[in-house]
Write a protein that holds these residues in place. Structure first.
Motif, mmCIF file in Angstrom:
data_model
loop_
_atom_site.group_PDB
_atom_site.id
_atom_site.type_symbol
_atom_site.label_atom_id
_atom_site.label_comp_id
_atom_site.label_asym_id
_atom_site.label_seq_id
_atom_site.Cartn_x
_atom_site.Cartn_y
_atom_site.Cartn_z
ATOM 1 N N LEU A 180 -37.319 -6.315 -9.733
ATOM 2 C CA LEU A 180 -37.886 -5.024 -9.839
ATOM 3 C C LEU A 180 -36.964 -4.032 -10.831
ATOM 4 O O LEU A 180 -35.847 -4.051 -10.595
ATOM 5 C CB LEU A 180 -37.967 -4.350 -8.481
ATOM 6 N N PRO A 181 -37.422 -3.210 -11.549
ATOM 7 C CA PRO A 181 -36.523 -2.635 -12.447
ATOM 8 C C PRO A 181 -35.813 -1.473 -11.744
ATOM 9 O O PRO A 181 -36.424 -0.928 -10.708
ATOM 10 C CB PRO A 181 -37.728 -1.806 -13.334
ATOM 11 N N VAL A 182 -34.606 -1.439 -11.832
ATOM 12 C CA VAL A 182 -33.793 -0.523 -11.282
ATOM 13 C C VAL A 182 -33.057 0.502 -12.143
ATOM 14 O O VAL A 182 -32.542 1.657 -11.560
ATOM 15 C CB VAL A 182 -32.816 -1.137 -10.349
ATOM 16 N N ALA A 183 -33.009 0.273 -13.390
ATOM 17 C CA ALA A 183 -32.413 1.107 -14.230
ATOM 18 C C ALA A 183 -32.655 0.820 -15.767
ATOM 19 O O ALA A 183 -32.799 -0.173 -16.033
ATOM 20 C CB ALA A 183 -30.721 1.226 -14.095
ATOM 21 N N ASP A 184 -32.487 1.945 -16.584
ATOM 22 C CA ASP A 184 -32.750 1.866 -18.081
ATOM 23 C C ASP A 184 -31.524 2.457 -18.736
ATOM 24 O O ASP A 184 -31.292 3.430 -18.230
ATOM 25 C CB ASP A 184 -34.216 2.379 -18.919
ATOM 26 N N THR A 185 -30.970 1.621 -19.567
ATOM 27 C CA THR A 185 -29.792 2.189 -20.402
ATOM 28 C C THR A 185 -29.856 2.046 -21.806
ATOM 29 O O THR A 185 -30.515 0.747 -22.167
ATOM 30 C CB THR A 185 -28.471 1.191 -19.818
ATOM 31 N N THR B 166 -18.163 -7.130 -17.694
ATOM 32 C CA THR B 166 -19.812 -7.430 -17.645
ATOM 33 C C THR B 166 -19.882 -7.916 -16.226
ATOM 34 O O THR B 166 -20.744 -7.852 -15.467
ATOM 35 C CB THR B 166 -20.056 -8.035 -18.704
ATOM 36 N N LEU B 167 -19.113 -9.162 -15.931
ATOM 37 C CA LEU B 167 -19.443 -9.781 -14.864
ATOM 38 C C LEU B 167 -19.173 -9.023 -13.534
ATOM 39 O O LEU B 167 -19.860 -9.076 -12.495
ATOM 40 C CB LEU B 167 -18.360 -10.946 -14.671
ATOM 41 N N ASP B 168 -18.326 -7.966 -13.398
ATOM 42 C CA ASP B 168 -17.993 -6.904 -12.532
ATOM 43 C C ASP B 168 -19.294 -6.232 -12.109
ATOM 44 O O ASP B 168 -19.979 -5.809 -11.055
ATOM 45 C CB ASP B 168 -16.869 -6.028 -12.675
ATOM 46 N N ALA B 169 -19.759 -5.639 -13.552
ATOM 47 C CA ALA B 169 -21.024 -4.774 -13.663
ATOM 48 C C ALA B 169 -22.319 -5.258 -12.919
ATOM 49 O O ALA B 169 -23.012 -4.553 -12.151
ATOM 50 C CB ALA B 169 -21.274 -4.215 -14.843
ATOM 51 N N ILE B 170 -22.571 -6.658 -13.417
ATOM 52 C CA ILE B 170 -23.835 -6.970 -13.145
ATOM 53 C C ILE B 170 -23.820 -7.434 -11.470
ATOM 54 O O ILE B 170 -24.925 -7.932 -10.858
ATOM 55 C CB ILE B 170 -24.177 -8.445 -13.857
ATOM 56 N N ARG B 171 -22.642 -7.357 -10.742
ATOM 57 C CA ARG B 171 -22.689 -7.558 -9.222
ATOM 58 C C ARG B 171 -23.572 -6.342 -8.455
ATOM 59 O O ARG B 171 -23.894 -6.455 -7.355
ATOM 60 C CB ARG B 171 -21.501 -7.893 -9.020
ATOM 61 N N GLN B 172 -23.446 -5.223 -9.261
ATOM 62 C CA GLN B 172 -24.033 -4.169 -8.888
ATOM 63 C C GLN B 172 -25.410 -3.636 -9.250
ATOM 64 O O GLN B 172 -25.566 -4.090 -10.522
ATOM 65 C CB GLN B 172 -23.065 -2.983 -9.072
ATOM 66 N N PRO B 173 -26.401 -3.230 -8.642
ATOM 67 C CA PRO B 173 -27.568 -2.947 -9.068
ATOM 68 C C PRO B 173 -27.491 -1.744 -10.088
ATOM 69 O O PRO B 173 -26.778 -0.925 -10.036
ATOM 70 C CB PRO B 173 -28.392 -2.324 -7.832
ATOM 71 N N GLY B 174 -28.057 -1.892 -11.382
ATOM 72 C CA GLY B 174 -27.966 -1.354 -12.478
ATOM 73 C C GLY B 174 -27.183 -1.515 -13.482
ATOM 74 O O GLY B 174 -26.939 -1.174 -14.566
#
Length: 517
Positions: free
Chosen positions: A85-90, A357-365
């Motif tokens: 499911l989409p959770v964020a657009d950046t 990036t690896l840290d970021a993708i562990r979090q939704p968004g």
């Protein structure tokens, strides 16, 4: 017995973006160059996603930036999904915009094969063509040249050879140059070009789950082509499953919750492992290394192809001066002096961006926007440590820095004119700010002929620019009443900054390079 063919001034091994950039730069300087490629046909690899802002400036100088802008697209907004499911657009470039000193505020998405095609077409305009099916298998350096052996039994004699032949560089291996570093086996991904229907092509789609990811970015200039990247499949033993259309479909269905048969074709398949390696030297006698042949690193930040293009831009004018007899061969030592520290920095920044990036993708968004930073534009890279960077600075610039652009007007015609247009070409550029510099500009251009092109900024000089809005003075940190000379290298880095009272420093610098006409 026929006489041996004379040595070609420069032989380039490898026809990727690095080799083609160097070949174009040398050819426009009227240097005879040959470029050989072991493949028997040009690859259709999409691979790198396009030039960053600094590389666009290089491509402008080479006369191809308009073609690149037309063939590519602006960076796309990123849509992040979790559990399908989409959770964020950046939109990482949403807040960026061109400024008077930075005309390209963001990179360009373009498939690597398209960029290579544009550069090959440019090279062909100089009468130079890539020689396919020419695999280098031997090197032997003599006093005045290098003998290059090819797999088909032919040999080429060249005064200088540049290995632009990738991370597995045969040229580097033949030189015996160590390629120290590490391979992170646990940081792997599978990649390829796929055909897919039913997805919004105005979006870079990124699906992340706890146990993997799939990323799809539309390839500009295609109707349904996409760059596919994903965390790999593993079999029951933990071994990586080789990439294939079937494995891509399984990964796509697993992470997107969409039917796998939306993917109809997969080509140019590869398994990517993060390598961080660098050659310990970039020059061995008459042979030099550039691009991936000299350094490889994480794809985070998109600096691989761009660092290679910028290697070539640094090397081109130096090689040209040496083969033309305008400078001593020691000038080539400054290529390693300047670019090896940049390569080391690139390994560090890409590793840091990968961790982020690896840290970021562990979090939704979280998503691939974490791989991008102001540093990855390469606009801030300079060579202040270099022996080619003379003393001198202003409130905004020091010797070695990238020379900024600025919109001005031609003092004679009133037509718009940019500093980058003044820089375009194989010459040094001497900028003189203020009327006190007019005589120094005239004398320098008269003394050095086609080596230097002199432009005054509100100086009353023969080639004079009007800085009505003050953009040039602002970019260069020069006050309204100051008489300042700025010498810009052919690769658009500042060589020297001096007050007009010390104008002799310009002649001393150029003479030290052997620059007299």
């Amino acid at each position: 017995m026929p006489a041996p063919a004379p040595a070609v001034p420069v032989l380039i091994v490898g026809s990727g973006p690095t080799g083609l950039t160097l070949a174009c730069d040398l050819a426009r300087r009227s240097v005879d160059v040959r470029i050989v490629e072991k493949s028997v046909e040009f690859p259709r690899s999409s691979r790198a996603k396009g030039p960053n802002p600094r590389s666009l400036e290089v491509l402008e100088d080479l006369g191809v930036v308009d073609r690149v802008l037309a063939a590519g697209s602006a960076p796309l907004p990123m849509r992040k999904y979790r559990n399908g499911l989409p959770v964020a657009d950046t939109d990482p470039s949403e807040s960026s915009h061109p400024t008077p000193d930075v005309p390209y505020d963001q990179g360009r998405l373009i498939a690597q094969w398209q960029l290579e095609e544009i550069l090959r077409d440019r090279l062909a305009e100089y009468g130079v063509h890539v020689e396919l099916g020419s695999e280098v298998v031997g090197l032997s350096e003599g006093d005045d040249s290098v003998s290059v052996s090819l797999a088909d039994g032919r040999s080429i004699e060249a005064r200088y050879v540049v290995g632009c032949d990738g991370g597995h560089s045969p040229v580097r291996k033949l030189l015996g140059v160590p390629f120290e570093g590490k391979t992170a086996e646990e940081q792997s991904m599978v990649c390829g070009d796929v055909e897919a229907d039913g997805l919004d092509r105005g979006i870079w789609h990124q699906w992340f789950d706890e146990d993997g990811a799939v990323m799809l970015c539309p390839i500009p200039g295609t109707r349904s082509g996409w760059w596919f990247q994903a965390g790999p499949e593993r079999d029951g033993t933990g071994a990586l499953v080789p990439p294939s259309l079937e494995s891509f479909r399984r990964l796509f269905a697993k992470h997107t919750r969409l039917p796998g048969d939306l993917l109809s074709r997969a080509a140019l398949l590869s398994t990517y492992r993060v390598n961080e390696r660098m050659a310990d030297r970039f020059r061995v006698g008459r042979v030099l290394l550039a691009g991936d042949a000299a350094h490889v690193h994480s794809v985070a930040g998109g600096l691989g192809m761009n660092t290679g293009i910028q290697d070539a831009y640094n090397l081109g004018w130096k090689l040209a001066r040496v083969v033309e007899g305008r400078s001593d061969a020691r000038l080539l030592d400054t290529y390693e002096e300047e670019r090896l520290p940049v390569a080391a920095w690139t390994l560090d920044i890409t590793a840091e961006r990968l961790r982020a990036t690896l840290d970021a993708i562990r979090q939704p968004g979280g998503g691939l926007d974490s791989a991008i930073s102001g540093e990855t534009t390469n606009l801030g890279l300079g060579y202040p440590w270099s022996s080619l960077s003379a003393t001198g600075s202003t409130a905004r610039l020091r010797a070695g820095d990238r020379a900024p652009d600025a919109p001005c007007r031609d003092a004679g015609t009133g037509a718009p004119a940019r500093l980058f247009e003044a820089f375009t070409g194989p010459h040094f550029t001497l900028l003189g700010f203020g009327p006190d510099t007019a005589e120094a500009l005239r004398a320098t251009e008269a003394a050095y002929g086609d080596t230097v092109r002199a432009y005054g900024v509100d100086a009353g000089a023969p080639h004079d620019l009007t800085d009505e809005a003050g953009h040039a003075r602002t970019a260069y940190g020069v006050g309204p009443d100051a008489g300042v000379l700025v010498l810009v290298r052919p690769d658009n880095h500042v060589a020297l900054i001096a007050p007009v009272s010390e104008s002799g420093a310009v002649r001393e610098y150029l003479d030290r390079l052997g620059g007299t006409a």
